[in-house]
Write an enzyme that holds these catalytic residues in place. Structure first.
Site, PDB file in Angstrom:
ATOM      1  N   SER A  66      -3.120   4.995 -13.955  1.00 43.85           N
ATOM      2  CA  SER A  66      -4.068   4.796 -15.083  1.00 43.85           C
ATOM      3  C   SER A  66      -4.565   3.266 -15.348  1.00 43.85           C
ATOM      4  O   SER A  66      -5.543   3.174 -16.061  1.00 43.85           O
ATOM      5  CB  SER A  66      -3.661   5.359 -16.354  1.00 43.85           C
ATOM      6  N   THR A  67      -4.187   2.565 -14.397  1.00 44.24           N
ATOM      7  CA  THR A  67      -4.401   0.883 -14.588  1.00 44.24           C
ATOM      8  C   THR A  67      -5.785   0.526 -13.916  1.00 44.24           C
ATOM      9  O   THR A  67      -6.180  -0.457 -13.932  1.00 44.24           O
ATOM     10  CB  THR A  67      -3.189  -0.086 -14.506  1.00 44.24           C
ATOM     11  N   VAL A  73      -6.353   4.816  -5.424  1.00 41.28           N
ATOM     12  CA  VAL A  73      -5.189   5.026  -4.565  1.00 41.28           C
ATOM     13  C   VAL A  73      -5.572   6.640  -4.279  1.00 41.28           C
ATOM     14  O   VAL A  73      -5.058   6.988  -3.225  1.00 41.28           O
ATOM     15  CB  VAL A  73      -4.007   5.169  -5.423  1.00 41.28           C
ATOM     16  N   ASP A  74      -6.155   7.291  -5.012  1.00 44.93           N
ATOM     17  CA  ASP A  74      -6.599   8.614  -4.689  1.00 44.93           C
ATOM     18  C   ASP A  74      -7.159   8.834  -3.614  1.00 44.93           C
ATOM     19  O   ASP A  74      -6.810   9.626  -2.492  1.00 44.93           O
ATOM     20  CB  ASP A  74      -7.268   9.138  -5.734  1.00 44.93           C
ATOM     21  N   ASP A  96       0.924  -1.032  -0.232  1.00 38.25           N
ATOM     22  CA  ASP A  96       0.092   0.114   0.089  1.00 38.25           C
ATOM     23  C   ASP A  96       0.924   1.313  -0.137  1.00 38.25           C
ATOM     24  O   ASP A  96       1.769   1.330   1.011  1.00 38.25           O
ATOM     25  CB  ASP A  96      -0.776  -0.135   1.201  1.00 38.25           C
TER      26      ASP A  96
END
Ligand code: APR
Length: 177
Positions: free
Chosen positions: A117-118, A33-34, A10
């Protein structure tokens, strides 16, 4: 030359100078993740982001890390995958490159990236991983630093990063192979 690390974990836990956030153009938080970074950094992060006026795709904006161990958060906005003919590869490469250039400007010794972006943005994993690693390897070859860590959030991505890294190193050793 600083190493390129690949880990499973993480990103909010990392003890590095800067972690990279895969944000959206508003910079006002989101999922993935944001969301994890905003939760870990605390509400002061959102207040700080409000003053940044958003961020264009392929660009980067910097905030302090607030409650994170990392001193800084580099907020970058990756491209949404639209089939690969709308400049997505160049924009994704720009995300990694501008974060690395920012780290050099700030004389940071270490920076950690998620797989930009994934997730929600749907970039195919293999192509995104190749761009991430090629950009990082090329930059460190040229500049010698910073120490880069790619943080993979699940096992399949971790395996992909490891295998791609091995293949690219072999290609570099035998470019005409
Ligand atoms: N640590 C490391 N990696 C993580 C974490 C975490 N805590 N949480 C998720 N990831 C991984 C995902 O598994 C994926 O591999 O980050 C990668 C990027 O996925 P997303 O977070 O969905 O980011 P992205 O695909 O760039 O989409 C950005 O999603 O969260 C919203 O506000 C964000 O609108 C923006 C969009």
């Amino acid at each position: 030359m600083q190493p390129i690390n690949i880990i499973l974990g993480d990103i909010v836990d990392l003890e590095v100078d800067a972690i990279v956030n895969a944000a959206n153009p508003s910079l006002l938080g989101g999922g993935g993740v944001d969301g994890a970074i905003h939760r870990a950094a605390g509400p002061a992060l959102l207040a700080s982001c409000r003053g940044l006026g958003g961020c264009k795709t392929g660009e980067v904006k910097l905030t302090p890390g607030f409650n994170l161990t990392a001193n800084y958060i580099a907020h970058t906005v990756g491209p949404i995958w639209r089939g690969g003919h709308a400049g997505e590869p160049q924009l994704l490469r720009s995300c990694y490159l501008k974060c690395l250039e920012l780290a050099t400007r700030l004389n940071l010794s270490s920076i950690a990236f998620p797989a930009i972006s994934t997730g929600a943005y749907g970039y195919p994993l293999r192509q995104a991983t190749e761009i991430a690693l090629r950009t990082a390897m090329g930059y460190v070859e040229m500049k010698g630093s910073p120490e880069i860590t790619f943080v993979c959030f699940d096992e399949p991505l971790y395996e992909l990063y490891l295998n791609t890294s091995i293949r690219l190193k072999q290609d570099n050793r035998h470019p005409d192979a």
